[in-house]
Design an enzyme around this catalytic site. Structure first.
Site, PDB file in Angstrom:
ATOM      1  N   SER A  45     -89.936 -24.068  38.998  1.00 39.63           N
ATOM      2  CA  SER A  45     -88.940 -24.144  40.063  1.00 39.63           C
ATOM      3  C   SER A  45     -87.634 -24.798  39.693  1.00 39.63           C
ATOM      4  O   SER A  45     -86.859 -25.113  40.574  1.00 39.63           O
ATOM      5  CB  SER A  45     -89.532 -24.856  41.273  1.00 39.63           C
ATOM      6  OG  SER A  45     -90.482 -24.030  41.842  1.00 39.63           O
ATOM      7  N   THR A 182     -87.160 -30.527  39.884  1.00 40.76           N
ATOM      8  CA  THR A 182     -86.063 -31.212  39.193  1.00 40.76           C
ATOM      9  C   THR A 182     -86.381 -31.590  37.765  1.00 40.76           C
ATOM     10  O   THR A 182     -87.460 -32.094  37.484  1.00 40.76           O
ATOM     11  CB  THR A 182     -85.696 -32.508  39.947  1.00 40.76           C
ATOM     12  OG1 THR A 182     -85.245 -32.144  41.241  1.00 40.76           O
ATOM     13  CG2 THR A 182     -84.593 -33.273  39.253  1.00 40.76           C
ATOM     14  N   THR A 200     -81.500 -29.138  39.445  1.00 34.87           N
ATOM     15  CA  THR A 200     -82.519 -28.920  40.484  1.00 34.87           C
ATOM     16  C   THR A 200     -82.174 -27.720  41.352  1.00 34.87           C
ATOM     17  O   THR A 200     -81.003 -27.329  41.459  1.00 34.87           O
ATOM     18  CB  THR A 200     -82.642 -30.159  41.400  1.00 34.87           C
ATOM     19  OG1 THR A 200     -83.797 -30.029  42.222  1.00 34.87           O
ATOM     20  CG2 THR A 200     -81.421 -30.331  42.288  1.00 34.87           C
ATOM     21  N   ARG A 210     -77.821 -28.301  52.454  1.00 35.75           N
ATOM     22  CA  ARG A 210     -78.389 -29.615  52.105  1.00 35.75           C
ATOM     23  C   ARG A 210     -78.219 -29.867  50.606  1.00 35.75           C
ATOM     24  O   ARG A 210     -78.471 -29.019  49.769  1.00 35.75           O
ATOM     25  CB  ARG A 210     -79.876 -29.630  52.480  1.00 35.75           C
ATOM     26  CG  ARG A 210     -80.616 -30.928  52.122  1.00 35.75           C
ATOM     27  CD  ARG A 210     -81.309 -30.830  50.764  1.00 35.75           C
ATOM     28  NE  ARG A 210     -82.138 -32.006  50.490  1.00 35.75           N
ATOM     29  CZ  ARG A 210     -82.626 -32.290  49.288  1.00 35.75           C
ATOM     30  NH1 ARG A 210     -82.371 -31.520  48.259  1.00 35.75           N
ATOM     31  NH2 ARG A 210     -83.365 -33.364  49.109  1.00 35.75           N
ATOM     32  N   VAL A 211     -77.788 -31.064  50.281  1.00 36.16           N
ATOM     33  CA  VAL A 211     -77.695 -31.501  48.889  1.00 36.16           C
ATOM     34  C   VAL A 211     -78.480 -32.800  48.772  1.00 36.16           C
ATOM     35  O   VAL A 211     -78.349 -33.691  49.615  1.00 36.16           O
ATOM     36  CB  VAL A 211     -76.221 -31.734  48.470  1.00 36.16           C
ATOM     37  CG1 VAL A 211     -76.149 -32.300  47.060  1.00 36.16           C
ATOM     38  CG2 VAL A 211     -75.430 -30.435  48.564  1.00 36.16           C
ATOM     39  N   GLY A 212     -79.301 -32.898  47.745  1.00 35.89           N
ATOM     40  CA  GLY A 212     -80.093 -34.105  47.540  1.00 35.89           C
ATOM     41  C   GLY A 212     -79.432 -35.055  46.565  1.00 35.89           C
ATOM     42  O   GLY A 212     -78.214 -35.040  46.369  1.00 35.89           O
ATOM     43  N   ASP A 213     -80.251 -35.887  45.950  1.00 34.61           N
ATOM     44  CA  ASP A 213     -79.738 -36.912  45.045  1.00 34.61           C
ATOM     45  C   ASP A 213     -79.268 -36.365  43.704  1.00 34.61           C
ATOM     46  O   ASP A 213     -78.386 -36.950  43.059  1.00 34.61           O
ATOM     47  CB  ASP A 213     -80.846 -37.942  44.770  1.00 34.61           C
ATOM     48  CG  ASP A 213     -82.053 -37.281  44.121  1.00 34.61           C
ATOM     49  OD1 ASP A 213     -82.575 -36.300  44.687  1.00 34.61           O
ATOM     50  OD2 ASP A 213     -82.466 -37.719  43.028  1.00 34.61           O
ATOM     51  N   THR A 233     -86.295 -38.401  40.281  1.00 40.09           N
ATOM     52  CA  THR A 233     -86.847 -37.154  40.813  1.00 40.09           C
ATOM     53  C   THR A 233     -87.637 -37.483  42.069  1.00 40.09           C
ATOM     54  O   THR A 233     -87.942 -38.644  42.336  1.00 40.09           O
ATOM     55  CB  THR A 233     -87.727 -36.440  39.777  1.00 40.09           C
ATOM     56  OG1 THR A 233     -88.135 -35.169  40.302  1.00 40.09           O
ATOM     57  CG2 THR A 233     -88.956 -37.254  39.418  1.00 40.09           C
ATOM     58  N   GLY A 234     -87.973 -36.444  42.825  1.00 32.38           N
ATOM     59  CA  GLY A 234     -88.697 -36.663  44.068  1.00 32.38           C
ATOM     60  C   GLY A 234     -87.811 -36.362  45.257  1.00 32.38           C
ATOM     61  O   GLY A 234     -86.807 -35.656  45.136  1.00 32.38           O
ATOM     62  N   GLY A 236     -85.053 -36.427  47.534  1.00 33.11           N
ATOM     63  CA  GLY A 236     -83.702 -36.963  47.415  1.00 33.11           C
ATOM     64  C   GLY A 236     -83.315 -37.899  48.529  1.00 33.11           C
ATOM     65  O   GLY A 236     -82.618 -38.898  48.313  1.00 33.11           O
TER      66      GLY A 236
HETATM   67  C1  SD4 Z   1     -83.794 -33.194  45.590  1.00 34.83           C
HETATM   68  N1  SD4 Z   1     -84.568 -34.771  43.948  1.00 34.83           N
HETATM   69  O1  SD4 Z   1     -83.037 -32.244  45.738  1.00 34.83           O
HETATM   70  C2  SD4 Z   1     -84.488 -33.367  44.253  1.00 34.83           C
HETATM   71  C3  SD4 Z   1     -85.805 -32.662  44.295  1.00 34.83           C
HETATM   72  C4  SD4 Z   1     -86.857 -33.153  43.380  1.00 34.83           C
HETATM   73  O2  SD4 Z   1     -89.069 -33.294  42.920  1.00 34.83           O
HETATM   74  O3  SD4 Z   1     -86.660 -33.927  42.490  1.00 34.83           O
HETATM   75  N2  SD4 Z   1     -88.087 -32.749  43.610  1.00 34.83           N
HETATM   76  O4  SD4 Z   1     -84.061 -33.990  46.490  1.00 34.83           O
END
Ligand code: SD4
Length: 324
Positions: A45, A182, A200, A210-213, A233-234, A236
């Site tokens: 992914s 990510t 990512t 939407r935008v994450g970290d 990661t994880g 955001g």
């Molecule tokens: C986000 N941190 O867009 C990314 C997604 C991700 O494991 O790391 N998923 O929030």
């Protein structure tokens, strides 16, 4: 020289990046690692193959960083596969740090970067199934797809670096986490130059826009040659509220070891948010001397490391909530 990437699929990305680290340096290495993960069809992914947003369209985010004065970022790419490569050009060829949306794609076109289809047939089929089954946006629940999209778990040490895989031989408990998204990558080269990259497709079925970290300097990635580097990661939304990567690097600046710095960051997240079972976050820190440590909110995260001693996927040095 050392390169460290999120998740065990980072093993293969690191291997791809290693010759670049040796011959060209840290920046080329992190770009190569992220590009590998973007395009590898069997890394589920990152880039091509990523699950789309709620409107059925994939969008990609990423950034690259050498120092506070040298960084670049893009968010919401819809027709270019390699956010870090676009971000590197933002850093090197514009006076800006971040470009977003259709104008970021237009910038990539102007840089002669190839356009690409981002939605794979498999991702399209999964999206259509999600829609048929109600298109719930409550990702804390198993939405009937057989996995919980927002809590990635890395259950396998594979020498191929394949984290989620298809159905061929991947254990069911791992396959259910297949839609994690990510790669964060930190490298130090023979001259002691630190660089970081992060790429990512964000969270599955996210609200469009939407935008994450991951593409935000200081959240998904931060590099300061005077203090160290960190990537995240994880989920955001958990990382952004504590300025995660910046928090880790600032701890190291004040004298914390990489391990103390990542431990503090996941503990901060654990204390800050009302956590739900699907929440996960992981950090890698790299000190100025190349020392690496990682920590995760929950078990099921691994860091891939490549250096002169070889390649390995390691458990986090600290887990804030040890029960699965
Ligand atoms: C986000 N941190 O867009 C990314 C997604 C991700 O494991 O790391 N998923 O929030």
């Amino acid at each position: 020289m050392r390169i460290a990437s999120t998740w065990s699929f980072g093993l293969r990305a690191n291997e791809e990046a290693w010759p670049h680290l040796v011959s060209e340096g840290a920046l080329a290495a992190v770009e190569a690692a992220c590009a590998f993960a973007d395009r590898a069809p069997d890394i589920d992914s990152v880039g091509y193959g990523g699950l789309p947003d709620a409107s059925g369209r994939v969008s990609l985010d990423g950034c690259v960083m050498l120092s506070p004065a040298r960084c670049g970022s893009v968010a919401g790419l819809r027709s270019h596969l390699h956010p870090v490569s676009v971000a590197r050009r933002v850093m090197e060829r514009t006076p800006h740090v971040m470009l977003v949306g259709p104008d970021a794609d237009a910038f990539a076109d102007a840089q002669d970067l190839a356009r690409a289809e981002l939605l794979s047939p498999e991702a399209r089929a999964t999206y259509e199934k999600w829609l048929r089954e109600g298109g719930t946006v409550d990702q804390s629940k198993d939405s009937g797809l057989g996995f919980e999209p927002l809590r990635p778990v890395d259950r396998r040490h594979g020498d191929d670096g394949r984290l989620f895989g298809g159905s061929d031989g991947v254990p069911a408990d791992e396959a259910r986490w297949k839609h994690h998204d990510t790669i964060g990558c930190l490298a130090i080269d023979a001259r002691g130059v630190l660089a970081g990259g992060c790429s990512t497709s964000g969270t599955p079925f996210k609200v469009p826009g939407r935008v994450g970290d991951s593409p935000i300097i200081g959240h998904g990635l931060y590099v300061d040659p005077a203090a160290g580097a960190a990537t995240a990661t994880g989920m955001g939304e958990l990382i952004m509220g504590v300025c995660g990567a910046f928090l880790v690097v600032e701890s190291m600046r004040r004298g914390a070891s990489p391990l103390d710095a990542v431990r503090d960051a996941v503990e901060r997240i654990a204390k800050t948010y009302p956590l739900e079972p699907h929440h996960q976050a992981g950090f890698i820190a790299m000190g100025r001397d190349g020392r690496v440590a990682s920590a995760a909110l929950r078990p099921g995260y691994r860091t891939a490391i490549r250096d002169a001693e070889g390649a390995r996927a390691v458990e986090p040095d600290f887990v804030a909530i040890p029960e699965v």
